[in-house]
Design a protein around this motif. Structure first.
Motif, mmCIF file in Angstrom:
data_model
loop_
_atom_site.group_PDB
_atom_site.id
_atom_site.type_symbol
_atom_site.label_atom_id
_atom_site.label_comp_id
_atom_site.label_asym_id
_atom_site.label_seq_id
_atom_site.Cartn_x
_atom_site.Cartn_y
_atom_site.Cartn_z
ATOM 1 N N THR A 130 10.471 1.324 0.503
ATOM 2 C CA THR A 130 11.400 2.384 0.894
ATOM 3 C C THR A 130 10.793 3.758 0.633
ATOM 4 O O THR A 130 10.957 4.690 1.432
ATOM 5 C CB THR A 130 12.720 2.230 0.118
ATOM 6 N N VAL A 131 10.063 3.896 -0.464
ATOM 7 C CA VAL A 131 9.383 5.162 -0.738
ATOM 8 C C VAL A 131 8.407 5.485 0.389
ATOM 9 O O VAL A 131 8.337 6.625 0.875
ATOM 10 C CB VAL A 131 8.636 5.097 -2.088
ATOM 11 N N GLY A 132 7.643 4.471 0.842
ATOM 12 C CA GLY A 132 6.709 4.688 1.941
ATOM 13 C C GLY A 132 7.397 5.138 3.212
ATOM 14 O O GLY A 132 6.905 6.010 3.936
ATOM 15 N N THR A 133 8.561 4.531 3.495
ATOM 16 C CA THR A 133 9.323 4.923 4.688
ATOM 17 C C THR A 133 9.774 6.374 4.588
ATOM 18 O O THR A 133 9.654 7.149 5.545
ATOM 19 C CB THR A 133 10.539 4.003 4.857
ATOM 20 N N ALA A 180 -1.918 5.058 10.460
ATOM 21 C CA ALA A 180 -0.990 3.921 10.463
ATOM 22 C C ALA A 180 0.074 4.125 9.399
ATOM 23 O O ALA A 180 -0.083 4.912 8.464
ATOM 24 C CB ALA A 180 -1.740 2.619 10.203
ATOM 25 N N ASP A 181 1.179 3.382 9.552
ATOM 26 C CA ASP A 181 2.248 3.434 8.561
ATOM 27 C C ASP A 181 1.772 2.758 7.265
ATOM 28 O O ASP A 181 1.179 1.680 7.303
ATOM 29 C CB ASP A 181 3.491 2.715 9.095
ATOM 30 N N PRO A 182 2.006 3.383 6.094
ATOM 31 C CA PRO A 182 1.522 2.795 4.838
ATOM 32 C C PRO A 182 2.022 1.372 4.610
ATOM 33 O O PRO A 182 1.275 0.534 4.091
ATOM 34 C CB PRO A 182 2.061 3.757 3.766
ATOM 35 N N GLU A 183 3.267 1.088 4.974
ATOM 36 C CA GLU A 183 3.793 -0.248 4.719
ATOM 37 C C GLU A 183 3.185 -1.288 5.650
ATOM 38 O O GLU A 183 3.087 -2.453 5.291
ATOM 39 C CB GLU A 183 5.322 -0.238 4.837
#
Length: 1015
Positions: free
Chosen positions: A978-981, A248-251
């Motif tokens: 934003t870092v996660g993206t 899954a996406d971290p955010e």
């Protein structure tokens, strides 16, 4: 549970089985253990003891070390001490080494021992006999103990057979004294052999644990042996673990993961057991190939964890156990004076009990400012102690704590109503209903302020139950009913909200103050509006305006409500008039919040209908006022409105900046409705710029949340946006299901009035895109034109630019419809100027290029179409640009420009490969073959670093320095989200599975190159 052996994520399994979880948050320990293996390969020894309570991941690290050692060719022995064998001499040493000796020939065993009899008493496999064929007795071996200690290293040297040797000894706290003495000797003595000894120890796991810990600490102070105490996993490590394990996406999983970390205290065993429990219970499940359920916040301990906690609690003294139970009743944070007041113990007794609980790892001290608290190490411990009390005893203790708090706070008791209500809610019927009602109402209103809507509704409903009718002052019951309706509205319980508001209005009577009546009418209108009944909503607001008499602020809010409803219905002029009047009234009253709302309403109106300079004027004004006010809700709403404006005028980077400002505010406010509002913009952005994994995860969670909260306006829009995203990914079947559901929910295709004009237009945009994806080009044009009819009726021209006209243009390109292409190009040119829309200008140029092509100048037409694709790339619309380049390549191939076709296909292939757009990528590869060209190699890993932007390279280097997302964000001045993206994009481009793997690759020099990054 089956666990992964390295730090990379794995593909989640199907069904209800929890996926394998990676090893995260242990970079320092892994580096230390790898260093020990490196030294052993060079002929040196290392002694390491991993220390921590049960479940902290000691065994997992030991297994990871064994797997790494096996890959390097080590000889490995592993043993575990067991409580039932703690009195059996040499039990642990036997468990450690006997498996290596079984099956060996007598000659080999004799060579290992060199005939020394002392080893016979340690390892049964070494069956030695004297010349008479009988076993020697221990007393027949002089100085057996010293011989064994001093000869054992040489025995290990022979046992390893010229290979480095790894010895893993687990649960040393349960080791028998004989084995422990031998291990203690090995730990404190320099071995001068290529041997790594790794032990695990839980100091509180057995009665002998603390003594052993002190002994090892003394050895570590005097030698090179290392004691490494494992800390709980950090919130960032838990985010990484969940994101990688579940793909899954971290955010998307950040909020869930941070709550999971808080709940488990970062204990890996509790984390794993809780995740398995959630999967087995269906609260985390797979839908459409993705895991969903990340909105879950209410957690409970699995049976295995509860049994483990109770087992350790049995070793507590009676006083300590009683204090732990009382602390569990009081709450997550306990002040000493409250505990002293409720316990009845004298201070020395209480302090002794607290010391015992701290030493045993159940409680810890925390500070907030100047205040000190006592808290459980993690919430699981508190819940287990609480459940062990039983219902009757717990209820009695809540009553005692409630009275102790009231006595302690005195006249300021209602300032702590939320704390009091927790206990009052569990006590049952009380002897003082008036006092109970006051506490419950105050607590309900405090919960409303923090968007704790479930708690607010429960407290307020209970207050109505206990409030005596004969003592209810005028308006008290009505005010409680209004607050209760607010809690129901936020939870999507619109029928209940309407019932409570209607009852409140009737209880006030016709002679009530006009402002009170109009205020209830305003809320009734919103309830009807959110339930999809716009006619009824307008009637309520009209009635509210009719009873007012000179209350400008309330009149302005009623007019703003009407404006929002009229906007949704597509009645632009009337909506603008109402918003303008509200702005005038708000300006005269100097109500900053009201002015922000009015400017924001006009921002959205002009965003859809134009001109864009008016939208930008009002949006800037709203943002300036909101930032000046400092109110989080106003700031979020203003950034959201500006993000919508930037997105619909074709400026993705500016949209991204506003969303990065808005998300932290939404997280701080904790309102799921505000998060849904942001999610719509985020999903649309992800679909347009190709961040499909992130967008897909967010869409799945948002749809689930919208269904649970009964969001009848948001759900159809989310369905369309999610469907469009799946179309972009090439998942036509899933997109069709979601677009069909949206079509039904909006009432499209029936005689009923559309729920809103926006959803009606968006539903047609979704259908047109579906036809286009299927290659049904005439149907795509027809559905797009139907949507444009609604655009013209409502005046919402932005929808035409943003979704409908590009779809019609692309379908026209396929159909080679010259007349339609001219008309679409002209309209896009006009609208692009009106809205200052770069994407509209690009699509206009593309349509005009198509006209040039079909008019007989294919070379010029192809060149101008490629320039249009360049523009789409520049503004971040990569999927659109890639699809267009494929079309350009096809046209060039038809004209014989083979090199030009290959050039365009290569660029399309590069974009689609970077996006992970497998279906579109396959089409591009097939197209290479159709024109007689070889497709590029699939593995672009060696070229991956070239695809990174400058910002992505900065972030990758900082990850290589083992910095967390928050640390990276602080250093670069951007948000952790934003870092996660960026990390998601980096993983995709470099074909990596985790930040651990990225860090390793960076430290290996993957970024050490003179190649320029992407702009």
């Amino acid at each position: 549970m089956n666990t992964a052996s390295d730090g990379s994520g794995s593909e989640p399994s199907s069904g209800t089985e929890c996926p394998s979880l990676p090893l995260c948050g242990r970079a320092g320990e892994l580096s230390m253990l790898r260093g020990a293996l490196n030294r052993a390969a060079s002929g040196e020894s290392s002694r390491i003891v991993l220390v921590g309570p049960k479940g902290m991941g000691k065994s997992r690290l030991a297994r990871a070390t064994a797997e790494e050692a096996e890959r390097r060719g080590f000889r490995i022995a592993s043993g575990t001490a067991y409580p039932l064998e703690s009195g059996v001499p040499w039990a642990l040493i036997c468990d450690l080494l006997d498996p290596l000796l079984r099956g060996e020939s007598p000659e080999t065993l004799m060579a290992l021992t060199r005939g020394a009899p002392e080893f016979r008493f340690v390892l049964p496999s070494l069956t030695l006999h004297d010349s008479a064929g009988t076993d020697p007795a221990a007393e027949s071996v002089p100085d057996l103990r010293n011989r064994l200690l001093w000869n054992f290293p040489a025995f290990l040297d022979r046992l390893r057979r010229d290979l480095p040797l790894l010895l893993i000894v687990e649960d040393m706290e349960w080791a028998d004294p004989s084995s422990l003495e031998l291990l203690h000797f090995l730990v404190r003595r320099p071995l001068e052999l290529p041997i790594v000894l790794v032990g695990t120890l839980d100091p509180e796991g057995s009665p002998e644990g603390p003594v052993l810990m002190e002994a090892l600490r003394g050895v570590a102070d005097r030698t090179e042996a290392e004691l490494r105490r494992l800390a709980p996993l950090t919130p960032d490590a838990v985010v990484e673990l969940v994101a990688q394990g579940f793909g899954a996406d971290p955010e998307v999983v950040r909020g869930f993961s941070e709550e999971l970390c808080r709940w488990t205290g970062g204990n890996p065993l509790f984390l794993t057991a809780t995740l398995e429990h959630l999967v087995e219970g269906g609260r985390l499940q797979r839908e459409g190939g993705r895991w969903v359920g990340w909105e879950t916040r209410v957690l409970s301990p699995p049976t295995s964890v509860e049994a483990l906690v109770l087992e350790r609690a049995e070793r507590l003294s009676t006083e300590a156990g009683s204090v732990a139970g009382l602390a569990a009743v009081i709450g997550p944070k306990v002040r000493f004076e409250v505990l002293a007041e409720a316990s009845g113990l004298d201070e020395p007794e209480l302090l002794r009990a607290l010391d015992e609980l701290r030493e045993r790892g159940f409680l810890r001290e925390e500070t907030e400012g100047d205040e000190a608290f006592i808290a459980f190490v993690h919430p699981i411990l508190r819940q287990v102690f609480y459940r062990s009390l039983g219902t009757v005893r717990a209820r009695r203790m809540h009553g005692e704590v409630l009275q102790a708090l009231i006595d302690l706070y005195g006249e300021r008791a209602l300032d702590h109503a939320d704390e009091l209500a927790v206990h009052l809610d569990r006590v049952g019927p009380t002897a003082d209903p008036r006092r109970s009602a006051r506490i419950l109402v105050a607590a309900g209103r405090q919960a409303l302020q923090t968007h704790a809507n479930l708690e607010a509704a429960r407290y307020l409903e209970r207050a109505l139950e206990v409030l005596p009718d004969e003592t209810d002052p005028a308006g008290d019951r009505a005010a409680i009913l209004v607050d209760l309706a607010r809690a129901c509205q936020r939870r999507g319980r619109y029928a209940d909200a309407t019932r409570f508001l209607t009852e409140a209005r009737e209880s006030l009577g016709p002679n009530a103050p006009p402002g009170d009546l109009a205020g209830i009418d305003r809320r009734l209108g919103f309830t009807a509006f959110w339930a999809g009944r716009s006619d009824e909503a307008l009637e309520h607001w009209e009635r509210g305006l009719g009873v007012l008499d000179g209350e400008d602020a309330l009149e302005a809010r009623l007019r703003l409500a009407r404006s929002a409803c009229l906007q949704e219905r597509g009645e632009v002029d009337e909506a603008a008039a109402e918003a303008g009047e509200a702005l005038r009234l708000g300006g005269e009253g100097e109500d900053i919040g009201l002015q922000v709302s009015a400017h924001m309403s006009l921002t959205l109106l002009h965003t859809w209908a134009g001109p864009s300079d008016r939208a930008r004027y009002h949006g800037t004004a709203a943002l300036t006022l909101a930032e000046g006010s400092g109110e989080a809700t106003e700031r979020l709403s203003a950034h959201w409105a500006m993000a919508v404006l930037e997105g619909l005028t074709g400026h993705p980077p500016a949209l991204r900046e506003h969303m990065d400002q808005a998300w932290p505010l939404a997280d701080a406010l904790g309102s799921p409705l505000l998060k849904l509002r942001l999610a719509e913009v985020e999903i649309e952005y992800a679909a347009r710029v190709g961040q499909w994994d992130r967008g897909g995860d967010l869409a799945a969670e948002s749809l689930r949340m919208a269904r649970e909260l009964n969001q009848r306006l948001a759900l159809p829009r989310l369905l369309v946006l999610s469907g469009l995203l799946h179309l972009a990914r090439g998942d036509v079947e899933r997109a069709e299901r979601e677009l069909d559901e949206a079509w039904v929910r909006t009432g499209t295709g029936t005689d009923a009035r559309p729920m809103t004009m926006h959803t009606a237009i968006l539903a047609r945009a979704g259908r047109a895109a579906l036809h286009l994806a299927r290659g049904e080009f005439p149907e795509a044009v027809a559905m797009g034109e139907e949507g444009m009819d609604l655009v013209d009726r409502s005046g919402y021209r932005a929808w035409g630019i943003h979704r409908l006209l590009p779809t019609i243009a692309e379908a026209s390109l396929h159909l080679r419809d010259l007349e339609r292409a001219r008309a679409v190009a002209a309209r896009l040119r006009r609208e692009g100027q009106r809205f200052d829309h770069p994407a509209a200008r690009a699509w206009s140029a593309i349509c005009e290029a198509l006209v040039v092509w079909l008019d007989g100048d294919p070379a010029r037409g192809a060149r101008e179409m490629a320039e249009g694709a360049d523009t789409l790339e520049e503004i971040g619309l990569l999927p659109d640009a890639a699809r267009l380049r494929r079309q350009v390549a096809g046209r060039l191939a038809e004209t014989g420009d083979h090199d030009g076709a290959v050039r365009e296909l290569r660029r399309a292939h590069e974009i689609l490969s970077g996006l992970g757009a497998i279906p579109e990528l396959e089409k591009a590869r097939d197209q290479f073959r159709e024109i007689g060209a070889r497709p590029p190699v699939r593995s672009e890993g060696e070229r991956g670093p070239e695809l990174l932007t400058s910002r992505e390279i900065e972030i990758a280097r900082l990850i290589g320095q083992r910095k967390s997302n928050k640390a990276v964000a602080r250093e670069l001045g951007i948000s952790p989200r934003t870092v996660g993206t960026h990390l998601t994009n980096i993983f995709r481009k470099l074909e990596l599975g985790s930040r651990w793997e990225l860090g390793d690759r960076v430290r290996e020099g993957i970024l050490d190159s003179d190649r320029a990054p992407c702009p």
